[in-house]
Motif scaffolding. Sequence first.
Motif, short mmCIF file in Angstrom:
data_model
loop_
_atom_site.label_atom_id
_atom_site.label_comp_id
_atom_site.label_asym_id
_atom_site.label_seq_id
_atom_site.Cartn_x
_atom_site.Cartn_y
_atom_site.Cartn_z
N VAL A 94 0.73 -1.32 0.01
CA VAL A 94 0.05 0.10 -0.05
C VAL A 94 0.99 1.42 -0.03
O VAL A 94 2.08 1.27 0.38
CB VAL A 94 -1.00 -0.26 1.30
N LYS A 103 5.78 -9.44 0.16
CA LYS A 103 4.86 -9.47 -1.04
C LYS A 103 5.20 -10.10 -2.01
O LYS A 103 4.32 -10.98 -2.73
CB LYS A 103 4.58 -7.78 -1.30
N MET A 143 -3.60 -6.93 -0.21
CA MET A 143 -2.58 -5.97 -0.02
C MET A 143 -1.59 -6.07 1.14
O MET A 143 -2.01 -6.91 2.08
CB MET A 143 -3.51 -4.62 0.41
N SER A 144 -0.46 -5.57 1.03
CA SER A 144 0.38 -5.93 2.11
C SER A 144 0.80 -4.57 2.53
O SER A 144 0.91 -3.32 1.90
CB SER A 144 1.85 -6.45 1.14
N SER A 145 1.10 -4.65 3.95
CA SER A 145 1.50 -3.46 4.73
C SER A 145 2.24 -4.05 5.74
O SER A 145 2.13 -4.94 6.50
CB SER A 145 0.40 -2.64 5.49
N VAL A 154 -4.51 0.71 4.19
CA VAL A 154 -5.14 -0.54 3.60
C VAL A 154 -6.55 -0.39 3.73
O VAL A 154 -7.40 -0.52 2.89
CB VAL A 154 -4.82 -1.91 4.60
N ILE A 172 -11.05 -9.49 -0.89
CA ILE A 172 -9.61 -8.67 -0.40
C ILE A 172 -9.13 -9.40 0.68
O ILE A 172 -9.79 -10.23 1.36
CB ILE A 172 -10.23 -7.30 0.16
N ILE A 174 -5.71 -9.21 3.16
CA ILE A 174 -4.47 -8.50 3.52
C ILE A 174 -3.69 -9.08 4.40
O ILE A 174 -3.88 -10.19 4.99
CB ILE A 174 -5.20 -7.09 4.03
N VAL A 179 -0.40 -6.26 10.75
CA VAL A 179 -1.76 -6.53 10.38
C VAL A 179 -2.07 -7.61 11.35
O VAL A 179 -1.43 -8.63 11.46
CB VAL A 179 -2.02 -6.68 9.08
N ALA A 184 -8.27 -6.76 10.30
CA ALA A 184 -8.76 -7.15 8.77
C ALA A 184 -10.56 -7.04 8.85
O ALA A 184 -10.99 -6.55 8.03
CB ALA A 184 -8.15 -8.46 8.30
N SER A 189 -12.08 -6.45 5.41
CA SER A 189 -11.27 -7.17 4.42
C SER A 189 -11.88 -8.45 4.49
O SER A 189 -12.41 -9.16 5.72
CB SER A 189 -9.87 -7.30 4.78
N TYR A 192 -7.76 -12.68 5.92
CA TYR A 192 -6.48 -12.05 6.42
C TYR A 192 -5.56 -13.33 6.56
O TYR A 192 -5.88 -14.54 6.61
CB TYR A 192 -6.49 -11.64 7.98
#
Length: 211
Positions: A94, A103, A143-145, A154, A172, A174, A179, A184, A189, A192
């Motif tokens: 993100v 990722k 999505m990666s954070s 996110v 979605i 994540i 996280v 999530a 989301s 997760y």
Amino acid sequence: MDYLIAVGECLQRGNSGETRENVIKALEVGVSHQEILNHMLEVMEVVGRKFKKNELFVPEVLIIGRAFNVALEVISPLLAVEEKYLGTVVIGAVKGDLHDIGKNLVKMLMVGTGVRVIDLGVDVPAAKFVEAIKTYEPDIVAMSSLLTTTMIQVSKTIKEIQKAGLRDKVKIIIGGAPVTNNYAKNIGSDFYAIDAGTAAEIVREYIQKNS
Ligand code: B1M
């Protein structure tokens, strides 16, 4: 010489050159490209499981992933468009986040499940995710954070996807070190995943059920 078995063995060792050579030889002796791909995907499933159990580590998985991609280059032109992919995933780190090792692992293991993965890279603003959904019509957005400071992105991205009227069109998933499953759930989301192996398993299950 069973070139198909050799493909799997070389892939598991992460030897790009030998994997490629054995793919070519297997094709020459009449093994179908689909059979080779299925075998490679089975190997990647094992790799994902071993990674989850700490029997394989990050550098090994990255090397195996590279070998997989090299072999895939030989097979790709032979695959008819419709049989090429089981589904599509759009993935990115993100906005504000430059960490891409995790990722890339997630991406590699997802590719190993037979889906097409569109990698948007790092520092991906919400608008770029939205644009990618319109362009590629993925089944799943990943999505990666890696920073506590980028977790909010996110959530912002999910809101932007909602605003664009696209939330119903995609699932979605994540993940990333800060996280959590709770986070999530709170930000809406669908999934997760704590690690790359789990992310790939979730994608595999979802795509198999819905394709
Ligand atoms: Co950064 N960094 N970093 N860093 N870095 C961390 C993350 C940090 C924990 C280090 C620390 O302080 N102990 C810390 C974050 C603290 C926090 O917010 N909680 C931190 C910081 C603060 C920063 C900077 C701010 C430092 C600075 O400049 N002051 C800066 C920020 C840059 C930015 O992003 N804007 C920064 C920069 C960098 C480098 C560029 C130097 C480099 C990144 C290189 C790159 O990625 N190409 C870097 C690195 C390497 C790290 C550490 C050392 C390693 C991260 C890593 O690749 N781990 C990290 C400390 C650590 O983790 N020990 C750290 C290996 C990787 C396989 O694990 O990415 O967690 P990971 O992925 C895991 C899971 O999280 C999960 O699967 C993977 C494993 O299976 N996962 C997903 C990841 N994405 C997923 C997505 C999913 C599902 C699962 O579904 C979609």
